[in-house]
Design a protein around this motif. Structure first.
Motif, PDB file in Angstrom:
ATOM      1  N   ILE A  46     -16.868 -18.054  11.819  1.00 53.32           N
ATOM      2  CA  ILE A  46     -16.493 -18.253  13.225  1.00 53.32           C
ATOM      3  C   ILE A  46     -15.318 -17.352  13.592  1.00 53.32           C
ATOM      4  O   ILE A  46     -15.320 -16.706  14.650  1.00 53.32           O
ATOM      5  CB  ILE A  46     -16.146 -19.733  13.483  1.00 53.32           C
ATOM      6  CG1 ILE A  46     -17.401 -20.599  13.366  1.00 53.32           C
ATOM      7  CG2 ILE A  46     -15.491 -19.908  14.857  1.00 53.32           C
ATOM      8  CD1 ILE A  46     -17.113 -22.087  13.302  1.00 53.32           C
ATOM      9  N   VAL A  47     -14.322 -17.299  12.725  1.00 51.71           N
ATOM     10  CA  VAL A  47     -13.139 -16.489  13.010  1.00 51.71           C
ATOM     11  C   VAL A  47     -13.491 -15.002  12.998  1.00 51.71           C
ATOM     12  O   VAL A  47     -12.997 -14.234  13.827  1.00 51.71           O
ATOM     13  CB  VAL A  47     -11.989 -16.834  12.025  1.00 51.71           C
ATOM     14  CG1 VAL A  47     -10.775 -15.950  12.275  1.00 51.71           C
ATOM     15  CG2 VAL A  47     -11.606 -18.308  12.157  1.00 51.71           C
ATOM     16  N   GLU A  48     -14.355 -14.595  12.093  1.00 47.67           N
ATOM     17  CA  GLU A  48     -14.819 -13.203  12.089  1.00 47.67           C
ATOM     18  C   GLU A  48     -15.542 -12.879  13.400  1.00 47.67           C
ATOM     19  O   GLU A  48     -15.348 -11.801  13.971  1.00 47.67           O
ATOM     20  CB  GLU A  48     -15.740 -12.951  10.896  1.00 47.67           C
ATOM     21  CG  GLU A  48     -15.001 -12.903   9.578  1.00 47.67           C
ATOM     22  CD  GLU A  48     -15.937 -12.849   8.384  1.00 47.67           C
ATOM     23  OE1 GLU A  48     -17.103 -12.395   8.535  1.00 47.67           O
ATOM     24  OE2 GLU A  48     -15.517 -13.258   7.291  1.00 47.67           O
ATOM     25  N   ASP A  49     -16.364 -13.808  13.876  1.00 47.68           N
ATOM     26  CA  ASP A  49     -17.047 -13.600  15.150  1.00 47.68           C
ATOM     27  C   ASP A  49     -16.041 -13.446  16.287  1.00 47.68           C
ATOM     28  O   ASP A  49     -16.195 -12.589  17.159  1.00 47.68           O
ATOM     29  CB  ASP A  49     -17.988 -14.766  15.464  1.00 47.68           C
ATOM     30  CG  ASP A  49     -19.228 -14.789  14.595  1.00 47.68           C
ATOM     31  OD1 ASP A  49     -19.503 -13.793  13.894  1.00 47.68           O
ATOM     32  OD2 ASP A  49     -19.926 -15.816  14.608  1.00 47.68           O
ATOM     33  N   PHE A  50     -15.003 -14.280  16.283  1.00 48.79           N
ATOM     34  CA  PHE A  50     -13.979 -14.192  17.317  1.00 48.79           C
ATOM     35  C   PHE A  50     -13.309 -12.820  17.318  1.00 48.79           C
ATOM     36  O   PHE A  50     -13.179 -12.171  18.359  1.00 48.79           O
ATOM     37  CB  PHE A  50     -12.928 -15.293  17.140  1.00 48.79           C
ATOM     38  CG  PHE A  50     -11.740 -15.085  18.039  1.00 48.79           C
ATOM     39  CD1 PHE A  50     -11.815 -15.402  19.380  1.00 48.79           C
ATOM     40  CD2 PHE A  50     -10.566 -14.525  17.551  1.00 48.79           C
ATOM     41  CE1 PHE A  50     -10.734 -15.172  20.230  1.00 48.79           C
ATOM     42  CE2 PHE A  50      -9.486 -14.293  18.391  1.00 48.79           C
ATOM     43  CZ  PHE A  50      -9.573 -14.621  19.734  1.00 48.79           C
ATOM     44  N   TRP A  51     -12.883 -12.371  16.132  1.00 42.83           N
ATOM     45  CA  TRP A  51     -12.186 -11.079  16.066  1.00 42.83           C
ATOM     46  C   TRP A  51     -13.136  -9.916  16.318  1.00 42.83           C
ATOM     47  O   TRP A  51     -12.734  -8.882  16.856  1.00 42.83           O
ATOM     48  CB  TRP A  51     -11.412 -10.942  14.754  1.00 42.83           C
ATOM     49  CG  TRP A  51     -10.166 -11.762  14.834  1.00 42.83           C
ATOM     50  CD1 TRP A  51      -9.904 -12.924  14.177  1.00 42.83           C
ATOM     51  CD2 TRP A  51      -9.026 -11.512  15.666  1.00 42.83           C
ATOM     52  NE1 TRP A  51      -8.668 -13.412  14.560  1.00 42.83           N
ATOM     53  CE2 TRP A  51      -8.109 -12.562  15.468  1.00 42.83           C
ATOM     54  CE3 TRP A  51      -8.699 -10.510  16.565  1.00 42.83           C
ATOM     55  CZ2 TRP A  51      -6.891 -12.628  16.132  1.00 42.83           C
ATOM     56  CZ3 TRP A  51      -7.476 -10.566  17.226  1.00 42.83           C
ATOM     57  CH2 TRP A  51      -6.586 -11.623  17.011  1.00 42.83           C
ATOM     58  N   SER A  52     -14.413 -10.057  15.985  1.00 44.15           N
ATOM     59  CA  SER A  52     -15.394  -9.034  16.318  1.00 44.15           C
ATOM     60  C   SER A  52     -15.510  -8.909  17.838  1.00 44.15           C
ATOM     61  O   SER A  52     -15.557  -7.801  18.383  1.00 44.15           O
ATOM     62  CB  SER A  52     -16.753  -9.391  15.709  1.00 44.15           C
ATOM     63  OG  SER A  52     -17.739  -8.475  16.113  1.00 44.15           O
ATOM     64  N   HIS A  53     -15.527 -10.036  18.513  1.00 44.12           N
ATOM     65  CA  HIS A  53     -15.571 -10.026  19.975  1.00 44.12           C
ATOM     66  C   HIS A  53     -14.290  -9.425  20.554  1.00 44.12           C
ATOM     67  O   HIS A  53     -14.334  -8.576  21.447  1.00 44.12           O
ATOM     68  CB  HIS A  53     -15.772 -11.455  20.484  1.00 44.12           C
ATOM     69  CG  HIS A  53     -15.633 -11.588  21.959  1.00 44.12           C
ATOM     70  ND1 HIS A  53     -16.600 -11.133  22.824  1.00 44.12           N
ATOM     71  CD2 HIS A  53     -14.646 -12.098  22.718  1.00 44.12           C
ATOM     72  CE1 HIS A  53     -16.201 -11.364  24.066  1.00 44.12           C
ATOM     73  NE2 HIS A  53     -15.018 -11.944  24.031  1.00 44.12           N
ATOM     74  N   SER A  54     -13.144  -9.854  20.022  1.00 39.35           N
ATOM     75  CA  SER A  54     -11.853  -9.416  20.560  1.00 39.35           C
ATOM     76  C   SER A  54     -11.557  -7.943  20.302  1.00 39.35           C
ATOM     77  O   SER A  54     -10.990  -7.269  21.166  1.00 39.35           O
ATOM     78  CB  SER A  54     -10.718 -10.250  19.966  1.00 39.35           C
ATOM     79  OG  SER A  54     -10.814 -11.569  20.406  1.00 39.35           O
TER      80      SER A  54
END
Length: 108
Positions: A46-54
């Protein structure tokens, strides 16, 4: 501004894992994270997805604002200070300079 996608997904994964390694070793953050996170592998994703988006502008993170998922935590200013210390260290250890600069801007 966004980062180039080539190789960045691996760097983001390394960032997330390094951050949690530092945070879990912290006497203030570690107990809070262990109490709040039941499945670290799922949380890392989930956190990887967040930073990928950001950082990359991907559409991998579809959970709204991350802040709403953390409102149940009793976060004090000293928690955030420690979080920023661990995050800053992890960023500088895992991302190239342009990525580090962008990640730190997004985190503040």
């Amino acid at each position: 501004r966004r980062l180039a996608v080539d190789g960045a997904a691996g760097e983001i994964a390394a960032l997330v894992r390094r951050f949690y390694a530092l945070a879990l070793d912290d006497d203030l953050l570690g107990p809070m994270f262990r109490a709040a996170i039941g499945d670290f592998e799922a949380h890392y994703a989930i956190v990887e997805d967040f930073w990928s988006h950001s950082l990359l502008g991907t559409d991998r993170y579809q959970r709204g604002t991350p802040y709403s998922h953390h409102t149940h935590l009793k976060v004090e200013p000293e928690h955030f200070d420690r979080w920023m210390m661990a995050f800053t260290a992890a960023v500088h250890e895992t991302l190239p300079p342009a990525g580090a600069e962008l990640a730190l801007k997004r985190a503040n």
